[in-house]
Design an enzyme around this catalytic site. Structure first.
Site, PDB file in Angstrom:
ATOM      1  N   ARG A   1       2.168 -12.134   0.168  1.00  0.00           N
ATOM      2  CA  ARG A   1       0.943 -12.419   0.831  1.00  0.00           C
ATOM      3  C   ARG A   1       0.060 -13.727   0.142  1.00  0.00           C
ATOM      4  O   ARG A   1       0.534 -14.135  -0.989  1.00  0.00           O
ATOM      5  CB  ARG A   1      -0.322 -11.273   0.356  1.00  0.00           C
ATOM      6  CG  ARG A   1       0.197  -9.911   0.665  1.00  0.00           C
ATOM      7  CD  ARG A   1      -0.228  -9.763   2.407  1.00  0.00           C
ATOM      8  NE  ARG A   1       0.008  -8.219   2.606  1.00  0.00           N
ATOM      9  CZ  ARG A   1      -0.471  -7.528   3.383  1.00  0.00           C
ATOM     10  NH1 ARG A   1      -1.610  -7.953   4.292  1.00  0.00           N
ATOM     11  NH2 ARG A   1      -0.236  -6.412   4.134  1.00  0.00           N
TER      12      ARG A   1
ATOM     13  N   ARG B   1       0.910  -1.283  -0.042  1.00  0.00           N
ATOM     14  CA  ARG B   1       0.067   0.035   0.201  1.00  0.00           C
ATOM     15  C   ARG B   1       0.674   1.115  -0.082  1.00  0.00           C
ATOM     16  O   ARG B   1       1.898   1.256   0.715  1.00  0.00           O
ATOM     17  CB  ARG B   1      -0.772   0.147   1.289  1.00  0.00           C
ATOM     18  CG  ARG B   1      -2.169  -0.970   1.285  1.00  0.00           C
ATOM     19  CD  ARG B   1      -3.047  -0.581   2.559  1.00  0.00           C
ATOM     20  NE  ARG B   1      -2.435  -1.150   3.760  1.00  0.00           N
ATOM     21  CZ  ARG B   1      -1.902  -0.089   4.503  1.00  0.00           C
ATOM     22  NH1 ARG B   1      -1.951   1.086   4.364  1.00  0.00           N
ATOM     23  NH2 ARG B   1      -1.214  -0.379   5.615  1.00  0.00           N
TER      24      ARG B   1
ATOM     25  N   LYS C   1      -9.453  -1.955   2.259  1.00  0.00           N
ATOM     26  CA  LYS C   1      -9.063  -0.733   3.180  1.00  0.00           C
ATOM     27  C   LYS C   1      -9.920   0.369   2.604  1.00  0.00           C
ATOM     28  O   LYS C   1     -10.477   1.372   3.443  1.00  0.00           O
ATOM     29  CB  LYS C   1      -7.560  -0.333   2.911  1.00  0.00           C
ATOM     30  CG  LYS C   1      -6.674  -1.595   3.276  1.00  0.00           C
ATOM     31  CD  LYS C   1      -7.004  -1.976   4.714  1.00  0.00           C
ATOM     32  CE  LYS C   1      -6.093  -3.158   5.080  1.00  0.00           C
ATOM     33  NZ  LYS C   1      -6.250  -3.424   6.611  1.00  0.00           N
TER      34      LYS C   1
ATOM     35  N   CYS D   1       1.357  -6.927  12.537  1.00  0.00           N
ATOM     36  CA  CYS D   1       1.637  -7.113  13.732  1.00  0.00           C
ATOM     37  C   CYS D   1       1.152  -8.553  14.330  1.00  0.00           C
ATOM     38  O   CYS D   1       0.947  -8.587  15.515  1.00  0.00           O
ATOM     39  CB  CYS D   1       1.232  -6.044  14.736  1.00  0.00           C
ATOM     40  SG  CYS D   1       2.054  -4.725  14.651  1.00  0.00           S
TER      41      CYS D   1
ATOM     42  N   GLY E   1       0.535 -19.254  20.104  1.00  0.00           N
ATOM     43  CA  GLY E   1      -0.439 -20.192  20.863  1.00  0.00           C
ATOM     44  C   GLY E   1      -0.335 -19.767  22.171  1.00  0.00           C
ATOM     45  O   GLY E   1      -1.431 -20.239  22.900  1.00  0.00           O
TER      46      GLY E   1
ATOM     47  N   HIS F   1     -10.279  -1.376  12.172  1.00  0.00           N
ATOM     48  CA  HIS F   1      -9.321  -2.221  11.608  1.00  0.00           C
ATOM     49  C   HIS F   1      -8.955  -3.254  12.706  1.00  0.00           C
ATOM     50  O   HIS F   1      -7.971  -3.112  13.423  1.00  0.00           O
ATOM     51  CB  HIS F   1      -7.881  -1.531  11.402  1.00  0.00           C
ATOM     52  CG  HIS F   1      -6.751  -2.153  10.950  1.00  0.00           C
ATOM     53  ND1 HIS F   1      -5.382  -1.368  10.834  1.00  0.00           N
ATOM     54  CD2 HIS F   1      -6.703  -2.948   9.978  1.00  0.00           C
ATOM     55  CE1 HIS F   1      -4.739  -2.407  10.044  1.00  0.00           C
ATOM     56  NE2 HIS F   1      -5.521  -3.368   9.557  1.00  0.00           N
TER      57      HIS F   1
ATOM     58  N   ASP G   1      -8.987  -8.963   9.789  1.00  0.00           N
ATOM     59  CA  ASP G   1      -8.499  -7.614   9.869  1.00  0.00           C
ATOM     60  C   ASP G   1      -9.701  -6.557   9.936  1.00  0.00           C
ATOM     61  O   ASP G   1      -9.159  -5.360  10.362  1.00  0.00           O
ATOM     62  CB  ASP G   1      -8.149  -7.466   8.137  1.00  0.00           C
ATOM     63  CG  ASP G   1      -7.156  -6.272   7.859  1.00  0.00           C
ATOM     64  OD1 ASP G   1      -6.436  -6.026   8.660  1.00  0.00           O
ATOM     65  OD2 ASP G   1      -7.405  -5.846   6.699  1.00  0.00           O
TER      66      ASP G   1
ATOM     67  N   LYS H   1      -2.193  -9.990  13.623  1.00  0.00           N
ATOM     68  CA  LYS H   1      -3.711 -10.006  13.611  1.00  0.00           C
ATOM     69  C   LYS H   1      -4.065 -11.357  13.317  1.00  0.00           C
ATOM     70  O   LYS H   1      -4.757 -12.127  13.986  1.00  0.00           O
ATOM     71  CB  LYS H   1      -4.485  -8.725  12.815  1.00  0.00           C
ATOM     72  CG  LYS H   1      -4.522  -7.699  13.724  1.00  0.00           C
ATOM     73  CD  LYS H   1      -5.640  -6.643  13.471  1.00  0.00           C
ATOM     74  CE  LYS H   1      -5.870  -6.380  11.960  1.00  0.00           C
ATOM     75  NZ  LYS H   1      -4.711  -5.634  11.268  1.00  0.00           N
TER      76      LYS H   1
ATOM     77  N   SER I   1      -0.803  -2.729  10.926  1.00  0.00           N
ATOM     78  CA  SER I   1      -0.521  -3.792   9.906  1.00  0.00           C
ATOM     79  C   SER I   1       0.537  -4.678  10.186  1.00  0.00           C
ATOM     80  O   SER I   1       1.432  -4.141  10.760  1.00  0.00           O
ATOM     81  CB  SER I   1      -0.374  -2.995   8.478  1.00  0.00           C
ATOM     82  OG  SER I   1      -1.391  -2.308   8.180  1.00  0.00           O
TER      83      SER I   1
ATOM     84  N   ARG J   1       3.875  -3.360  18.430  1.00  0.00           N
ATOM     85  CA  ARG J   1       5.205  -3.663  18.797  1.00  0.00           C
ATOM     86  C   ARG J   1       5.766  -2.556  19.629  1.00  0.00           C
ATOM     87  O   ARG J   1       6.212  -1.465  18.937  1.00  0.00           O
ATOM     88  CB  ARG J   1       5.894  -3.756  17.509  1.00  0.00           C
ATOM     89  CG  ARG J   1       5.638  -4.818  16.564  1.00  0.00           C
ATOM     90  CD  ARG J   1       6.378  -4.812  15.305  1.00  0.00           C
ATOM     91  NE  ARG J   1       5.788  -5.895  14.112  1.00  0.00           N
ATOM     92  CZ  ARG J   1       6.120  -7.030  14.156  1.00  0.00           C
ATOM     93  NH1 ARG J   1       7.397  -7.466  14.848  1.00  0.00           N
ATOM     94  NH2 ARG J   1       5.595  -7.705  13.520  1.00  0.00           N
TER      95      ARG J   1
ATOM     96  N   TYR K   1      -1.783  -3.853  -6.472  1.00  0.00           N
ATOM     97  CA  TYR K   1      -1.700  -4.388  -5.421  1.00  0.00           C
ATOM     98  C   TYR K   1      -2.491  -4.090  -3.974  1.00  0.00           C
ATOM     99  O   TYR K   1      -2.830  -3.042  -3.659  1.00  0.00           O
ATOM    100  CB  TYR K   1      -0.183  -3.773  -4.781  1.00  0.00           C
ATOM    101  CG  TYR K   1       0.470  -5.307  -3.921  1.00  0.00           C
ATOM    102  CD1 TYR K   1       1.072  -6.291  -4.629  1.00  0.00           C
ATOM    103  CD2 TYR K   1       0.601  -5.137  -2.540  1.00  0.00           C
ATOM    104  CE1 TYR K   1       1.591  -7.407  -3.899  1.00  0.00           C
ATOM    105  CE2 TYR K   1       0.958  -6.266  -2.028  1.00  0.00           C
ATOM    106  CZ  TYR K   1       1.586  -7.330  -2.656  1.00  0.00           C
ATOM    107  OH  TYR K   1       2.187  -8.462  -2.088  1.00  0.00           O
TER     108      TYR K   1
HETATM  109  C1  OXD Z   1      -2.967  -3.828   6.003  1.00  0.00           C
HETATM  110  C2  OXD Z   1      -3.456  -5.167   5.341  1.00  0.00           C
HETATM  111  O1  OXD Z   1      -2.038  -3.328   5.583  1.00  0.00           O
HETATM  112  O2  OXD Z   1      -4.154  -5.552   6.168  1.00  0.00           O
HETATM  113  O3  OXD Z   1      -3.476  -3.628   7.084  1.00  0.00           O
HETATM  114  O4  OXD Z   1      -3.081  -5.698   4.341  1.00  0.00           O
HETATM  115 MN    MN Z   2      -4.789  -4.750   7.857  1.00  0.00          MN
END
Ligand code: OXD
Ligand code: MN
Length: 586
Positions: free
Chosen positions: A364, A59, A196, A240, A489, A216, A265, A242, A238, A395, A187
């Protein structure tokens, strides 16, 4: 559609119905275009590897604009362009941009077909890759046309690859008109307009107008030994983790704690008649970062991605299977990680030409959510799932403890507003710099963030059972620079404490920043973490926090008079609590 075709002059127009036959036709087009290959039909049936233009791998926030009539409505954290100027600029770029190409019309739903929370979008695109990806990420085709019926209640989006030159790349959001224009990138979030652009930037604007939340956030259900499932939504910047948290294989499964995935997401949430916020996942797939994804970090997604998946910019083995750094089991300590023989890198290079990392850091997987064995039986519940806890995180190598709970809804909003994280490869720009990212929405909030904070505060006052708000940090490092918490986990142990706090049973200690787990409150059996490490993980350093509070004060200044007084008060109160703690220590 006619207006777009007049402007972009495609060779032909194809309406997408979402059928299997159409998917097969699109795959053929992609393979013929030369940037996409079919993977091993035996081990990865119906899977594709796509290689994007090397200039187009993430992005691009610097060319993402919110085009409101008044600049102040976009706020200080967004790029802004006047709507007429933006349209003029992009019209010139769109002119004839689809000459010789096919224009695809992609109607899609964001949300389960029968949910009142669901909204409809239509994306016009000249990218077959976008069509194939939208088919996984949203419910696409006839199902969406049926919902639109004769109304014009949908969010239109026009997308063209243009010439893919970064100088001619723009992602425009006409928030008042609820219209998206994107050109010059194929992309992810730049091009799959449902994600997004619609589900966060335009939807956050709609949510502000209509009294709901577009966030988000991942959504998960934590099942306890009684079989009861408690739902939580968590916001992290992004890349981290999720997706890994939402799909976690619980380390406490034998004790009866299991994690169910609702979304990884984005969460759309509306107040329900029961006084809870109810969340749906508007998406139908996971668009996750591949490097670092392994059986250890996310076994559920590894199993889910063995069919019907698109890999983008990963490497490929001689056996035509996808590959990335960190995919294999942990290398033995001290040994260099070997690359599989015959590996082809993300640019299709091999042998002496191969470059490292072999997979692009933001490569991805795009995988249908329904293929995950952890998918919640309620993931398509039209009424959504009731949310009992919000979790913010990022983070932070130094500052934030493993977990803490806010004192109240306004304090929790303050905790979200002060979120920060060290940056990753998900967006272009420097990696590893601390960036303030309120609610992980900095790149995604479609309006003035001061108003956004106010909206959160207002909503909390309106609902009888607002979620309790927590903050977590899996990434704290010790003095030797080593991560203190094992993560993945094992994070279920923290979720379990959160669940206990929601139920009013978890033991906690009050600190100036919030409640942290009492020394014996976390279930740590089988982990072998030394007592001192746990103390370090939960430690609040008053000096560090005082410095942090000064930084957040500076960050808040940019929101000017749209910054809610209530959050100023939370900020001052935290300062007072820290000063009292520092004095007591002296
Ligand atoms: C982001 C994604 O960049 O979910 O947050 O791809
Ligand atoms: Mn995201």
């Amino acid at each position: 559609m006619e207006e777009s075709a007049r402007l972009t002059r495609p060779r032909e127009v194809v309406w997408c119905d979402g059928s299997e036959q159409e998917a097969e036709r699109i795959t053929k087009v992609l393979v013929d275009q030369g940037r996409t290959e079919r993977l091993n039909e035996r081990t990865y049936p119906n899977c594709l590897l796509h290689r994007s233009d090397p200039n187009d791998v993430a992005r691009t926030e610097s060319v993402t604009f919110i085009c409101t009539r008044r600049e102040e409505d976009a706020g200080p954290t967004n790029n802004w362009m006047e709507p007429a100027a933006a349209k003029e600029k992009l019209s010139a770029l769109y002119k004839g941009a689809m000459a010789g190409r096919t224009m695809y019309v992609v109607p899609y739903l964001m949300g389960p077909p029968d949910s009142p929370i669901t909204r409809v979008g239509v994306e016009i695109t000249d990218s077959a890759y976008v069509v194939a990806s939208m088919r996984i990420m949203a419910r696409m085709g006839q199902v969406a046309l049926d919902r639109i019926g004769r109304s014009n209640d949908f969010v239109p989006g026009l997308h063209s690859l243009g010439d893919l030159h970064p100088d001619r790349r723009f992602i425009m959001h006409f928030a008042e008109e609820k219209l998206i224009w994107s050109i010059g990138s194929g992309y992810g979030g730049n091009a799959l307009l449902g994600k997004k652009c619609f589900a966060l930037r335009i939807a956050s604007w709609m949510a502000h107008e209509q009294g709901w939340l577009a966030e988000h956030m991942l959504i998960l259900g934590l099942e306890d030994p009684s079989g009861k499932v408690t739902y939580m939504a968590a916001a992290f910047p992004s890349a981290c983790g999720k997706t890994n948290l939402a799909m976690m294989v619980s380390a406490l499964e034998k004790n009866g704690y299991r994690v169910w995935t609702v979304g990884d997401d984005i969460a759309w949430m509306q107040p329900g008649a029961d006084g809870y916020l109810h969340a749906i996942n508007p998406e139908a797939g996971f668009f996750g970062v591949a490097p670092g994804t392994s059986l250890k970090t996310n076994g559920n997604v590894i199993s889910a991605m063995h069919s019907n998946t698109i890999f983008t910019n990963t490497a490929m083995t001689a056996n035509r299977e996808p590959w990335w750094e960190g995919m294999d089991a942990e290398p033995s300590a001290g040994l260099p990680v070997g690359l599989p023989a015959g590996l082809v890198d993300w640019q299709g290079r091999s042998g002496a030409e191969l470059q490292k990392p072999a997979a692009q850091p933001n490569s991805r997987y795009t995988v249908p959510a329904r293929q995950a064995s952890s998918i919640s039986p309620r993931w398509e519940d039209p009424g959504g799932v009731p949310i009992s806890a919000f979790i913010f995180g990022g983070r932070r190598a130094r500052l934030a403890p493993l977990v803490y709970e806010s004192f109240s809804w306004p304090h929790g909003v303050f905790v979200g507003a002060t979120m920060a994280s060290e940056t990753t490869a998900a967006a272009t720009g420097a990696v590893g710099v601390t960036r303030r990212d309120p609610m992980a929405m900095l790149p995604f909030c479609g309006y003035h963030m001061g108003d956004y904070f106010e909206h959160w505060l207002t909503l909390g006052r309106q609902i009888a059972h607002p979620p309790k708000i927590f903050h977590v940090n899996w990434f704290r490092k010790g003095s030797a620079g080593k991560m203190l918490w094992p993560g993945f986990g094992e994070n279920v142990r923290v979720l379990k404490w959160i669940l206990e706090r929601v139920n009013g049973t978890g033991k906690a200690m009050e600190t100036p920043i919030g409640f942290v787990p009492a020394p014996d409150a976390l279930t740590l059996e089988g982990l072998n973490i030394p007592k001192e490490t746990m103390e370090e993980l939960l430690r609040i350093d008053t000096d560090d926090w005082t410095a942090e509070t000064e930084e957040t004060g500076k960050f808040f200044e940019q929101f000017g008079n749209r910054f809610p007084a209530e959050l100023h008060e939370e900020h001052a109160a935290l300062g007072r609590r820290l000063a009292t703690a520092a004095n007591a220590r002296k």
